[in-house]
Design a protein around this motif. Structure first.
Motif, PDB file in Angstrom:
ATOM      1  N   ILE A 145       0.896  -1.266  -0.067  1.00  0.00           N
ATOM      2  CA  ILE A 145       0.146   0.058  -0.177  1.00  0.00           C
ATOM      3  C   ILE A 145       0.645   1.288   0.039  1.00  0.00           C
ATOM      4  N   THR A 146       1.871   1.094   0.766  1.00  0.00           N
ATOM      5  CA  THR A 146       2.764   2.264   0.839  1.00  0.00           C
ATOM      6  C   THR A 146       3.476   2.851  -0.614  1.00  0.00           C
ATOM      7  N   GLN A 147       3.916   1.541  -1.181  1.00  0.00           N
ATOM      8  CA  GLN A 147       4.500   1.860  -2.628  1.00  0.00           C
ATOM      9  C   GLN A 147       3.288   2.228  -3.505  1.00  0.00           C
ATOM     10  N   LEU A 148       2.319   1.611  -3.567  1.00  0.00           N
ATOM     11  CA  LEU A 148       1.027   2.067  -4.231  1.00  0.00           C
ATOM     12  C   LEU A 148       0.938   3.566  -4.151  1.00  0.00           C
ATOM     13  N   LEU A 149       0.747   4.238  -2.888  1.00  0.00           N
ATOM     14  CA  LEU A 149       0.480   5.634  -2.747  1.00  0.00           C
ATOM     15  C   LEU A 149       1.800   6.413  -2.978  1.00  0.00           C
ATOM     16  N   VAL A 150       3.010   6.088  -2.745  1.00  0.00           N
ATOM     17  CA  VAL A 150       3.978   6.708  -3.256  1.00  0.00           C
ATOM     18  C   VAL A 150       4.225   7.017  -4.523  1.00  0.00           C
ATOM     19  N   ASP A 151       4.401   5.733  -5.517  1.00  0.00           N
ATOM     20  CA  ASP A 151       4.613   5.782  -6.772  1.00  0.00           C
ATOM     21  C   ASP A 151       3.598   5.787  -7.771  1.00  0.00           C
ATOM     22  N   GLY A 152       2.146   5.674  -7.106  1.00  0.00           N
ATOM     23  CA  GLY A 152       1.059   5.883  -7.902  1.00  0.00           C
ATOM     24  C   GLY A 152       0.266   4.466  -8.612  1.00  0.00           C
ATOM     25  N   GLY A 153       1.150   3.543  -8.192  1.00  0.00           N
ATOM     26  CA  GLY A 153       0.601   2.372  -8.766  1.00  0.00           C
ATOM     27  C   GLY A 153       1.606   0.988  -8.396  1.00  0.00           C
ATOM     28  N   ILE A 154       1.167  -0.153  -8.390  1.00  0.00           N
ATOM     29  CA  ILE A 154       2.015  -1.379  -8.310  1.00  0.00           C
ATOM     30  C   ILE A 154       1.422  -2.375  -9.133  1.00  0.00           C
ATOM     31  N   VAL A 155       2.320  -3.435  -9.535  1.00  0.00           N
ATOM     32  CA  VAL A 155       2.216  -4.532 -10.635  1.00  0.00           C
ATOM     33  C   VAL A 155       2.424  -5.878  -9.785  1.00  0.00           C
ATOM     34  N   ALA A 276      -1.796   8.264 -10.282  1.00  0.00           N
ATOM     35  CA  ALA A 276      -0.625   9.218  -9.871  1.00  0.00           C
ATOM     36  C   ALA A 276      -0.488   9.200  -8.296  1.00  0.00           C
ATOM     37  N   SER A 277       0.697   9.370  -8.179  1.00  0.00           N
ATOM     38  CA  SER A 277       1.304   9.548  -6.741  1.00  0.00           C
ATOM     39  C   SER A 277       0.314  10.349  -5.899  1.00  0.00           C
ATOM     40  N   GLU A 278       0.225   9.924  -4.623  1.00  0.00           N
ATOM     41  CA  GLU A 278      -0.559  10.558  -3.648  1.00  0.00           C
ATOM     42  C   GLU A 278       0.086  11.853  -3.233  1.00  0.00           C
ATOM     43  N   LEU A 279       1.482  12.201  -3.541  1.00  0.00           N
ATOM     44  CA  LEU A 279       2.071  13.154  -3.017  1.00  0.00           C
ATOM     45  C   LEU A 279       2.314  14.126  -4.250  1.00  0.00           C
ATOM     46  N   LYS A 280       1.512  14.045  -5.321  1.00  0.00           N
ATOM     47  CA  LYS A 280       1.749  14.883  -6.426  1.00  0.00           C
ATOM     48  C   LYS A 280       1.146  16.267  -6.072  1.00  0.00           C
ATOM     49  N   GLY A 281       1.892  17.285  -6.505  1.00  0.00           N
ATOM     50  CA  GLY A 281       1.191  18.677  -6.284  1.00  0.00           C
ATOM     51  C   GLY A 281       1.619  19.262  -4.778  1.00  0.00           C
ATOM     52  N   LEU A 282       2.461  18.284  -3.928  1.00  0.00           N
ATOM     53  CA  LEU A 282       2.356  18.622  -2.614  1.00  0.00           C
ATOM     54  C   LEU A 282       3.857  19.334  -2.222  1.00  0.00           C
ATOM     55  N   ALA A 283       4.871  19.286  -3.285  1.00  0.00           N
ATOM     56  CA  ALA A 283       6.357  19.429  -2.881  1.00  0.00           C
ATOM     57  C   ALA A 283       6.574  20.905  -2.576  1.00  0.00           C
ATOM     58  N   GLY A 284       5.761  21.644  -3.371  1.00  0.00           N
ATOM     59  CA  GLY A 284       5.760  23.333  -3.034  1.00  0.00           C
ATOM     60  C   GLY A 284       5.493  23.574  -1.481  1.00  0.00           C
ATOM     61  N   ARG A 285       4.503  22.957  -1.107  1.00  0.00           N
ATOM     62  CA  ARG A 285       4.076  23.368   0.433  1.00  0.00           C
ATOM     63  C   ARG A 285       4.756  22.445   1.216  1.00  0.00           C
ATOM     64  N   GLN A 286       5.296  21.575   0.950  1.00  0.00           N
ATOM     65  CA  GLN A 286       6.397  20.810   2.016  1.00  0.00           C
ATOM     66  C   GLN A 286       7.501  21.682   1.974  1.00  0.00           C
ATOM     67  N   ASP A 287       7.965  21.998   1.042  1.00  0.00           N
ATOM     68  CA  ASP A 287       9.262  22.722   0.891  1.00  0.00           C
ATOM     69  C   ASP A 287       9.125  24.178   2.039  1.00  0.00           C
ATOM     70  N   GLU A 288       7.768  24.975   1.862  1.00  0.00           N
ATOM     71  CA  GLU A 288       7.313  25.990   2.440  1.00  0.00           C
ATOM     72  C   GLU A 288       7.266  25.454   4.216  1.00  0.00           C
ATOM     73  N   VAL A 289       6.938  24.324   4.647  1.00  0.00           N
ATOM     74  CA  VAL A 289       6.768  23.916   6.019  1.00  0.00           C
ATOM     75  C   VAL A 289       8.084  23.894   6.394  1.00  0.00           C
ATOM     76  N   ASN A 290       9.151  23.220   5.500  1.00  0.00           N
ATOM     77  CA  ASN A 290      10.297  23.093   6.228  1.00  0.00           C
ATOM     78  C   ASN A 290      11.211  24.407   6.266  1.00  0.00           C
ATOM     79  N   TRP A 291      10.802  25.166   5.257  1.00  0.00           N
ATOM     80  CA  TRP A 291      11.538  26.439   5.246  1.00  0.00           C
ATOM     81  C   TRP A 291      11.265  27.511   6.685  1.00  0.00           C
ATOM     82  N   THR A 292       9.792  27.267   6.725  1.00  0.00           N
ATOM     83  CA  THR A 292       9.360  28.004   7.769  1.00  0.00           C
ATOM     84  C   THR A 292       9.876  27.784   9.259  1.00  0.00           C
TER      85      THR A 292
END
Length: 539
Positions: A145-155, A276-292
């Motif tokens: 399940i972790t690999q499914l959510l991170v990568d966006g799919g498993i086979v 698609a990955s569950e983390l798609k589109g979150l990189a900018g906000r994750q960067d802002e969290v770390n930066w803050t």
């Protein structure tokens, strides 16, 4: 069929998106992917202890701080789903005729599928075959399940490895469907030998399945790859067999109309069917969290330490004392500060420290995190940092509703994952049936259970109530109350309960169940005789 001319990481990214970037997000390797972090590290203002270690951090006081929301977003449904999946059970239990007709030796026709050498016969070939597939596969639901959510799919694909039938789970980057929709390729990069590393070549194994009317074709091919990632097909059959460890490079499965390969996509759409990955589109906000957080740490490092201010007269006195005592006016002894003098305007020593609550704008940080959680359907209760209410005791029902959004999301993913597993087991049993037609081709039942812990008493009371209401069998009641027990233990426990509830001695059969009056020979303790209704008889 796909024509393989080139294969490298860029080819993978074009087909499967940059799954390596999302893996770095999940693993917390943020200092490698966020530009602002790279710049601060290069200037020596901060240090990433995860990458450079504590030794290199000695000269840099401020670490690069991370609050990995991306990991929380993935781990919350992964944890809920993995604990909510139970055992795999056949839909055709207790096949007595099957047990009588099938011996252990017949079961071993599908080598490694069933091993009951310590038994004289196979009790339930169907269930034991399924159990052996589960055992051989070593299925790790949380990892899948972790690999499914991170990568966006498993086979996954069923396979016979060293005589054992198992389900093999792979990363999505090995999966390449054919454009006509009637076939699939699994592409594996084989490990390089030392000689191959020196010559800058390696080999790529391509496993192909083609659906051809009433049969399924499987083909194994080997390609040699040079330093520019160009592929050249290898023609030497003996070399291919030795390199990939497979003797049968071509097979036909008559009567099989569907591929053995199964793919599960996360957040699939018509324009992105591979998911698609569950983390798609979150990189900018994750960067802002770390930066803050890092910026707040820098501010505290520079301004958070308490400082003391004293009058000029006091400072001159302390310097004079230090000069007389140590010969150096700068070696001021802190113990001398216990004696103070008041200035002309009543000035005394003061301690100054900034209000740390005002550093870093935590309210702004929490708003960013709430947005990330809302976008990914993750309950705020999964992360106490952003909860707005105060901590207080909660009932189980209240906790359930706190996690409702996460539970709804996890339930949908779990249902898709269970169907994915059923399809795989059906394909594996199809292969087993080819070796032993006593094995039934089926999609077995995969039991599911509560995704959040439920008190044992509540589970027991609920099952007993169902049994008393005659909406649940005794066997199911015992099984639900003892989920960690084997089927053999459950069956024996049911038999014990039945035998104890129906046991009677010979006197009970003749005279009915004994009562206290029976033991007293139908007399009261003082000897007064009693009638049939238990009333005293006047003599």
């Amino acid at each position: 069929m796909n024509e393989w001319k080139k294969f490298d990481k860029d080819f993978i990214k074009n087909k499967h998106d940059d799954m390596y970037f999302y893996r770095d997000l999940y693993d917390g390797k943020h200092a490698n992917i966020f530009p602002r972090a790279k710049e601060l590290i290069s200037k020596g203002e901060i240090i990433d202890i995860l990458q450079y270690g504590e030794y290199n951090a000695k000269n840099v006081m401020t670490p690069y701080l991370m609050l990995n929301i991306c990991k929380i977003i993935v781990d919350t449904p992964s944890l809920l789903i993995s604990r909510g999946i139970g055992k795999v059970k056949t839909n055709f239990p207790n096949k007595e005729q099957l047990a009588n007709d099938t011996t252990t030796e017949e079961a071993k026709m599908i080598e490694g599928t069933v091993d009951n050498s310590y038994n004289s016969e196979v009790i339930d070939l169907q269930q034991e075959t399924i159990d052996q597939i589960v055992k051989n596969s070593k299925i790790d639901h949380k990892m899948n399940i972790t690999q499914l959510l991170v990568d966006g799919g498993i086979v996954a694909v069923p396979s016979m490895v060293n005589g054992q039938l198992k389900l093999m789970f792979k990363e999505r980057n090995v999966y390449y469907p054919h454009d006509d929709g009637h076939g699939y390729d699994l592409v594996y990069e084989l490990p390089q030998t030392e000689e191959e590393k020196e010559s800058a070549i390696d080999y790529v194994h391509v496993y192909t399945e083609r659906e051809d009317e009433d049969r399924l074709l499987t083909i194994h091919k080997l390609y040699k790859r040079n330093g520019d990632s160009d592929l050249e097909e290898v023609e030497d059959l003996s070399f291919i067999q030795e390199k990939i460890g497979i003797e049968q490079l071509y097979q036909e499965f008559e009567g099989r109309k569907r591929s053995f390969i199964a793919y599960l996509a996360n957040n699939a759409t018509f324009y992105n069917k591979l998911g698609a990955s569950e983390l798609k589109g979150l990189a900018g906000r994750q960067d802002e969290v770390n930066w803050t957080l890092t910026r707040a740490s820098q501010t505290f490092e520079r301004n958070g330490k308490p400082r003391i201010s004293i009058t000029r007269e006091t400072m001159d006195t302390l310097r004079r004392i230090a000069e007389d005592r140590y010969g150096d006016e700068n070696k001021i002894d802190h113990r001398d500060l216990e004696i103070q003098e008041i200035g002309e305007n009543g000035q005394v020593m003061q301690i100054h420290q900034i209000d740390v609550d005002k550093i870093g704008d935590m309210a702004y940080l929490k708003d960013i995190i709430r947005g990330m959680l809302a976008e990914t359907q993750t309950s705020q209760a999964a992360m106490e940092f952003v909860r707005t209410d105060t901590a207080s005791p909660q009932s189980g029902v209240a906790k359930f509703y706190d996690l409702l959004i996460s539970l709804m999301k996890a339930e949908q993913i779990r249902n898709d994952y269970v169907e994915f597993l059923k399809t795989l087991f059906e394909s594996a049993l199809w292969l087993a049936n080819k070796e032993n037609n006593n094995i039934i081709i089926e999609e077995p039942n995969i039991t599911v259970q509560a995704m959040i812990p439920v008190p044992e008493k509540e589970v027991t009371d609920s099952n007993i109530a169902k049994y008393n209401a005659k909406v649940q069998s005794l066997e199911e009641t015992v099984r639900q109350n003892n989920p960690d027990k084997t089927d053999e233990w459950v069956n024996e426990e049911v038999e014990r309960i039945k035998s104890e509830s129906t046991s009677q001695d010979s006197m009970s059969v003749l005279n009915g169940n004994n009562t206290l009056n029976n033991f007293l020979n139908n007399r009261q303790p003082d000897g007064t005789p009693l009638d049939e209704l238990g009333n005293p008889i006047k003599e």
